[in-house]
Design a protein around this motif. Structure first.
Motif, PDB file in Angstrom:
ATOM      1  N   GLU A   1       0.694  -1.193  -0.112  1.00 31.67           N
ATOM      2  CA  GLU A   1       0.011  -0.134  -0.049  1.00 31.67           C
ATOM      3  C   GLU A   1       0.783   1.311  -0.060  1.00 31.67           C
ATOM      4  O   GLU A   1       0.548   2.224  -0.992  1.00 31.67           O
ATOM      5  N   LYS A   2       1.966   1.323   0.851  1.00 31.65           N
ATOM      6  CA  LYS A   2       2.834   2.521   0.945  1.00 31.65           C
ATOM      7  C   LYS A   2       3.376   2.638  -0.327  1.00 31.65           C
ATOM      8  O   LYS A   2       3.732   3.740  -1.092  1.00 31.65           O
TER       9      LYS A   2
ATOM     10  N   ARG B   1       2.705   1.738  -3.425  1.00 30.78           N
ATOM     11  CA  ARG B   1       1.792   2.073  -4.567  1.00 30.78           C
ATOM     12  C   ARG B   1       1.531   3.585  -4.194  1.00 30.78           C
ATOM     13  O   ARG B   1       1.438   4.527  -5.254  1.00 30.78           O
ATOM     14  N   SER B   2       1.524   4.107  -3.025  1.00 31.79           N
ATOM     15  CA  SER B   2       0.946   5.368  -2.739  1.00 31.79           C
ATOM     16  C   SER B   2       2.010   6.463  -3.061  1.00 31.79           C
ATOM     17  O   SER B   2       1.935   7.485  -3.274  1.00 31.79           O
ATOM     18  N   LEU B   3       3.222   5.939  -3.356  1.00 32.34           N
ATOM     19  CA  LEU B   3       4.364   7.037  -3.437  1.00 32.34           C
ATOM     20  C   LEU B   3       4.850   7.262  -5.141  1.00 32.34           C
ATOM     21  O   LEU B   3       5.459   8.003  -5.251  1.00 32.34           O
TER      22      LEU B   3
ATOM     23  N   LYS C   1       0.085   8.933 -10.463  1.00 27.66           N
ATOM     24  CA  LYS C   1      -0.913   7.848 -11.366  1.00 27.66           C
ATOM     25  C   LYS C   1      -0.441   7.499 -12.729  1.00 27.66           C
ATOM     26  O   LYS C   1      -0.912   6.478 -13.235  1.00 27.66           O
TER      27      LYS C   1
ATOM     28  N   LYS D   1       5.615  12.756  -5.101  1.00 23.07           N
ATOM     29  CA  LYS D   1       5.304  11.396  -5.963  1.00 23.07           C
ATOM     30  C   LYS D   1       6.235  11.093  -6.889  1.00 23.07           C
ATOM     31  O   LYS D   1       6.996  12.070  -7.454  1.00 23.07           O
TER      32      LYS D   1
END
Length: 114
Positions: free
Chosen positions: A29-30, A32-34, A37, A106
């Motif tokens: 989860e972490k 992917r969040s970094l 998109k 990001k």
């Protein structure tokens, strides 16, 4: 939470360090969040994967295979961060020489260099 985002916003090295730490914990989860998109990835000078194809690659090649970098060393040049060290994942090991481009808080691109 906002101060954490502000810290990442102004510090590309911290964004990439957060990724390397999340990889060592296999925190999908972490990880992917970094990523942006529309993040993109390439091996060497090969074809770039982006968007949905990038996230499919991230899932199969990094998260599911528990990819991580041992003894990471960071070099920063503006919004670019190079990570060197020893990469390993399930069934694979090689020297890491990764070039990340960070936009805001990001990661925009990840290039595996040889």
């Amino acid at each position: 939470m906002n101060s954490n985002i502000e810290n990442l916003q102004n510090n590309p090295e911290l964004v990439v360090q957060s990724l390397i730490a999340a990889m060592s914990e296999n925190d999908g989860e972490k990880i992917r969040s970094l990523f942006h998109k529309n993040a993109q990835q390439a091996y060497g000078n090969g074809e770039w994967k982006s968007g949905k194809d990038f996230f499919s690659w991230l899932e199969s090649d990094i998260i599911e295979r528990k990819g991580q970098v041992d003894a990471p060393q960071f070099e920063i040049n503006g919004h670019e961060v190079v990570v060197k060290g020893q990469y390993h994942s399930r069934g694979y090991t090689n020297k890491a020489n990764f070039l990340f481009t960070v936009e805001g808080d990001k990661i925009k691109s990840w290039q595996m260099r040889y």
